[in-house]
Scaffold this active site. Structure first.
Site, PDB file in Angstrom:
ATOM      1  CG  ASP A  84      -2.026   0.978   1.401  1.00  0.00           C
ATOM      2  OD1 ASP A  84      -2.499   1.433   0.317  1.00  0.00           O
ATOM      3  OD2 ASP A  84      -2.533   1.288   2.401  1.00  0.00           O
ATOM      4  CG  HIS A 207      -6.409   4.945  -1.661  1.00  0.00           C
ATOM      5  ND1 HIS A 207      -5.339   4.498  -1.012  1.00  0.00           N
ATOM      6  CD2 HIS A 207      -6.325   4.444  -2.959  1.00  0.00           C
ATOM      7  CE1 HIS A 207      -4.459   3.690  -1.798  1.00  0.00           C
ATOM      8  NE2 HIS A 207      -5.050   3.716  -2.966  1.00  0.00           N
ATOM      9  N   GLY A 208      -9.094   5.573   1.315  1.00  0.00           N
ATOM     10  CA  GLY A 208      -9.858   6.138   2.702  1.00  0.00           C
ATOM     11  C   GLY A 208     -11.266   5.758   2.681  1.00  0.00           C
ATOM     12  CB  THR A 232      -9.080   4.236  10.023  1.00  0.00           C
ATOM     13  OG1 THR A 232      -7.912   4.829   9.402  1.00  0.00           O
ATOM     14  CG2 THR A 232      -9.023   4.866  11.345  1.00  0.00           C
TER      15      THR A 232
END
Ligand code: 13P
Length: 287
Positions: A84, A207-208, A232
């Site tokens: 990543d 992403h995210g 996360t």
């Protein structure tokens, strides 16, 4: 079954769903993601950041652990081990370590340099059967020391990088690593649409993934996103479950201090988050 991410993402793009990339941190994380993928009959991508690789004592340790786990747990769904946000040097380290997929994040270089380095790595990765992701327009926020400004990618630059033959392309569309701030404006679907118009069949990467509302995820998939990265959110679920165990004083009763018992609620929490994401992304039953 360890594979590159190329075929699973082509299938996802054609089938209008997305494959989840779940970042791993240790043995429990890896086992939680792999067993959930198997139970959901879903393809999966294990994301490994440079920081996580270092934490687990090196990229080779991670690659060997994943391969051995796939074999001993009899994981038959397609699994890719993917670097990543790799630097140029880390891409070579992961190729050597036995990863099946890499991401070269050249988004902070001038576009000419991003193109030159991406092209070289595409040639090397493909010659060895690995898939490769490139990035245009940095993703916002901070992940393991990689800090991005959160800009929207220039669709023409995306086309230039897509034409180098990458297998998947991450384009910044206002997405951010980590939790989204209260005043976040949301994803730029205008940018995403423009990128998809120019890049056609190219599987796009979001992403995210943590904290993006379900409707936005579904709209992003309808506009060509075929891979969604989640990191996360698994960390938050794991830690909340571990906190609940300790706060309930369970570590103080009987053999509750046994690390295998302490880590069990967090393990189950990661599994639940991964399952929920696979359902949302539409990858269940697509192995
Ligand atoms: P989140 O931590 O926001 O889920 O982002 C994960 C990611 O994009 C990994 O590259």
């Amino acid at each position: 079954m360890l594979v590159s991410a190329a075929e699973m993402l082509k299938k996802a793009k054609a089938g209008h769903y997305a494959v989840g990339q779940f970042n791993i941190n240790n043995l429990e994380w890896t086992k939680a993601v792999l067993t959930t993928a198997q139970e959901c009959n879903s393809p999966v991508i294990l994301g490994v950041s440079a920081g996580a690789g270092k934490y687990m004592a090196g990229f080779k340790v991670v690659a060997d652990m994943v391969k051995a786990m796939i074999e001993s747990l009899n994981i038959t769904v397609p699994v890719a081990i993917h670097l990543d946000h790799g630097t140029y040097e880390d891409c070579y380290k992961c190729i050597k370590a036995g990863f099946s997929s890499i991401m070269f994040d050249g988004s902070h270089y001038p576009i000419e340099e991003n193109i030159a380095k991406t092209q070289e790595l595409v040639n090397v990765a493909h010659a060895l059967g690995l898939s490769i992701e490139a990035e245009v327009g940095s993703i916002g926020g901070e992940e393991d020391g990689v800090v991005g400004a959160g800009e929207c990618a220039d669709p023409k630059e995306c086309k230039l990088i897509a034409d180098l033959g990458v297998d998947m392309l991450a384009a910044g569309i206002g997405n951010i690593h980590g939790k989204y701030p209260e005043n976040w404006k949301g994803l730029s679907f205008e940018t995403l649409d423009a990128v998809q118009q120019l890049t056609g069949e190219m599987p796009l990467v979001l992403h995210g993934g943590t904290g993006i509302p379900a409707e936005m995820i579904q709209k992003a998939i309808s506009l060509g996103v075929s891979k969604i990265n989640v990191n996360t959110e698994c960390q938050l679920s794991f830690t909340a479950a571990t906190r609940a165990y300790i706060e309930a004083g369970k570590d103080l009763s009987g053999k509750g201090f046994d690390p295998r018992k302490v880590l069990a609620p967090g393990y189950e929490a990661i599994k639940a988050t991964v399952k929920e994401k696979m359902e949302l992304f539409g990858s269940v039953g697509k192995a």
